[in-house]
Design a protein around this motif. Structure first.
Motif, PDB file in Angstrom:
ATOM      1  N   LEU A 138       0.825  -1.209   0.000  1.00  0.00           N
ATOM      2  CA  LEU A 138       0.000   0.000   0.000  1.00  0.00           C
ATOM      3  C   LEU A 138       0.861   1.262   0.000  1.00  0.00           C
ATOM      4  CD1 LEU A 138      -2.811  -0.984   2.549  1.00  0.00           C
ATOM      5  CD2 LEU A 138      -3.062  -0.693   0.082  1.00  0.00           C
ATOM      6  N   LEU A 139       1.879   1.279   0.847  1.00  0.00           N
ATOM      7  CA  LEU A 139       2.742   2.456   0.942  1.00  0.00           C
ATOM      8  C   LEU A 139       3.522   2.689  -0.350  1.00  0.00           C
ATOM      9  CD1 LEU A 139       4.090   1.896   4.563  1.00  0.00           C
ATOM     10  CD2 LEU A 139       2.563   3.718   3.837  1.00  0.00           C
ATOM     11  N   ALA A 140       3.992   1.601  -0.965  1.00  0.00           N
ATOM     12  CA  ALA A 140       4.794   1.722  -2.181  1.00  0.00           C
ATOM     13  C   ALA A 140       3.976   2.271  -3.347  1.00  0.00           C
ATOM     14  CB  ALA A 140       5.401   0.371  -2.554  1.00  0.00           C
ATOM     15  N   GLY A 141       2.675   2.008  -3.342  1.00  0.00           N
ATOM     16  CA  GLY A 141       1.838   2.442  -4.453  1.00  0.00           C
ATOM     17  C   GLY A 141       1.029   3.695  -4.186  1.00  0.00           C
ATOM     18  N   ALA A 142       1.251   4.337  -3.043  1.00  0.00           N
ATOM     19  CA  ALA A 142       0.417   5.482  -2.663  1.00  0.00           C
ATOM     20  C   ALA A 142       0.772   6.739  -3.451  1.00  0.00           C
ATOM     21  CB  ALA A 142       0.556   5.754  -1.175  1.00  0.00           C
ATOM     22  N   ARG A 143      -0.246   7.545  -3.741  1.00  0.00           N
ATOM     23  CA  ARG A 143      -0.039   8.867  -4.342  1.00  0.00           C
ATOM     24  C   ARG A 143       0.455   9.844  -3.286  1.00  0.00           C
ATOM     25  NH1 ARG A 143      -5.240  12.340  -5.819  1.00  0.00           N
ATOM     26  NH2 ARG A 143      -5.309  12.196  -3.532  1.00  0.00           N
ATOM     27  N   ARG A 144      -0.046   9.690  -2.059  1.00  0.00           N
ATOM     28  CA  ARG A 144       0.295  10.588  -0.957  1.00  0.00           C
ATOM     29  C   ARG A 144       0.276   9.787   0.345  1.00  0.00           C
ATOM     30  NH1 ARG A 144       0.164  16.043   0.350  1.00  0.00           N
ATOM     31  NH2 ARG A 144      -0.518  16.569   2.461  1.00  0.00           N
ATOM     32  N   LEU A 145       1.205  10.101   1.242  1.00  0.00           N
ATOM     33  CA  LEU A 145       1.285   9.439   2.536  1.00  0.00           C
ATOM     34  C   LEU A 145       1.085  10.462   3.644  1.00  0.00           C
ATOM     35  CD1 LEU A 145       4.454   7.215   1.963  1.00  0.00           C
ATOM     36  CD2 LEU A 145       2.075   6.478   1.871  1.00  0.00           C
ATOM     37  N   GLU A 146       0.257  10.111   4.602  1.00  0.00           N
ATOM     38  CA  GLU A 146       0.096  10.963   5.773  1.00  0.00           C
ATOM     39  C   GLU A 146       0.260  10.104   7.023  1.00  0.00           C
ATOM     40  OE1 GLU A 146      -3.258  13.569   5.781  1.00  0.00           O
ATOM     41  OE2 GLU A 146      -2.633  14.543   3.898  1.00  0.00           O
ATOM     42  N   PHE A 147       0.963  10.657   8.019  1.00  0.00           N
ATOM     43  CA  PHE A 147       1.254   9.948   9.259  1.00  0.00           C
ATOM     44  C   PHE A 147       0.631  10.728  10.409  1.00  0.00           C
ATOM     45  CE2 PHE A 147       4.584   9.054   6.209  1.00  0.00           C
ATOM     46  CZ  PHE A 147       4.700   7.672   6.271  1.00  0.00           C
ATOM     47  N   TYR A 148      -0.251  10.075  11.177  1.00  0.00           N
ATOM     48  CA  TYR A 148      -0.938  10.728  12.286  1.00  0.00           C
ATOM     49  C   TYR A 148      -0.549  10.067  13.604  1.00  0.00           C
ATOM     50  CZ  TYR A 148      -4.259  12.663   8.806  1.00  0.00           C
ATOM     51  OH  TYR A 148      -4.834  13.308   7.744  1.00  0.00           O
ATOM     52  N   GLY A 149      -0.275  10.882  14.585  1.00  0.00           N
ATOM     53  CA  GLY A 149      -0.027  10.404  15.939  1.00  0.00           C
ATOM     54  C   GLY A 149      -0.206  11.554  16.905  1.00  0.00           C
TER      55      GLY A 149
END
Length: 280
Positions: A122-133
């Protein structure tokens, strides 16, 4: 006592496992609760609670509570669960290192390779990555963003719940949200995850077993450390989450292949002018 219950989980009945998970999630609450309250909260009968206590080697619920309370006593509250006030520097250093090594090995053996593979894909094919914490997990989200933005995929990290909620509304089917939470029970983070899912975004959760976040996510990477985050600083959990981020980063790099290696080399070269040469 907590470790004994974890080890005996596979041998328990389905109803007893629900009682066990409730105890592991909130051991201090379990000690204070009456049998009727435990049964009601978990959704089992009162005799099931008693049978669970006997299944883990206790004579009854009260005996279980006493042994559980004894296993939770120790350490220095809000500092570390294993060290004592009279420990020498050498002893406390050994305890902190040994706990970290043990937690990493347990997580390595327990994490699902299939879930890791799905998350990496999923991460390798993503257009955009968002990380929430939030809180301590916000720092881990920032570390993840620092690793992944170099891969050429737009990546951001948000630690503010209001911004998370707003940003989640903009995510779609081509995006991936990585939600990081030890407890997996923070309402604001769960709300943002729910918003992202409704928009078609895939969600990778790094959290604990049985948490609401784990149940909500598209893929859950489970990291269960033997520490009570309500009474001690979550040192072990932080290490596990950071290591899982490293695993994902390396996995994505391998999946993207030589093209990504060339990009990483380019970013590395850009830093050379900022470093002093070593003196011989």
């Amino acid at each position: 006592m907590l470790e004994r219950i974890r080890n005996q989980m596979p041998q328990l009945s389905a109803a007893e496992r629900r009682v066990a998970q409730s105890l592991l999630d909130r051991p201090n609450d379990f000690i204070q609760a009456a049998v009727a309250d435990i049964a009601r909260d978990v959704g089992v009968s009162q005799p099931t609670v008693i049978r669970f206590a006997r299944s883990v080697g206790c004579t009854g619920l009260q005996d279980l509570k006493l042994k559980l309370a004894g296993s939770l006593v120790g350490g220095i509250p809000y500092v570390h669960a294993s060290v004592g006030p009279k420990d020498s520097t050498a002893v406390l250093a050994a305890k902190v290192f040994d706990n970290a090594i043990s937690a990493l090995l347990n997580c390595r053996n327990a994490v699902s390779p299939a879930s890791l593979d799905q998350a990496i894909r999923l991460l390798a094919g993503a257009r955009r990555l968002e990380f929430y914490g939030l809180g301590n997990s916000g720092i881990i989200a920032a570390d993840a963003q620092h690793k992944f933005f170099r891969y050429g995929t737009p990546a951001v990290a948000y630690a503010d719940p209001h911004i998370q909620a707003m940003a989640a509304t903009l995510l779609g089917p081509q995006d991936v949200l990585v939600a990081i939470s030890n407890s997996g029970r923070t309402n604001e983070l769960l709300d943002a995850v729910d918003i992202a899912l409704r928009g078609g975004c895939k969600v990778v959760a790094i959290t604990s077993t049985g948490s609401p976040l784990a149940r909500l996510a598209s893929v859950a990477l489970l990291a269960d450390a033997q520490e009570d985050a309500e009474f001690f600083s979550p040192m072990l959990t932080r290490l596990l989450h950071l290591t899982l981020i490293d695993v994902l980063a390396v996995g994505v790099a391998l999946r993207r292949g030589p093209e990504l290696v060339a990009l990483l080399e380019k970013t590395k070269r850009s830093l050379k002018s900022h470093r002093r040469r070593s003196e011989s």
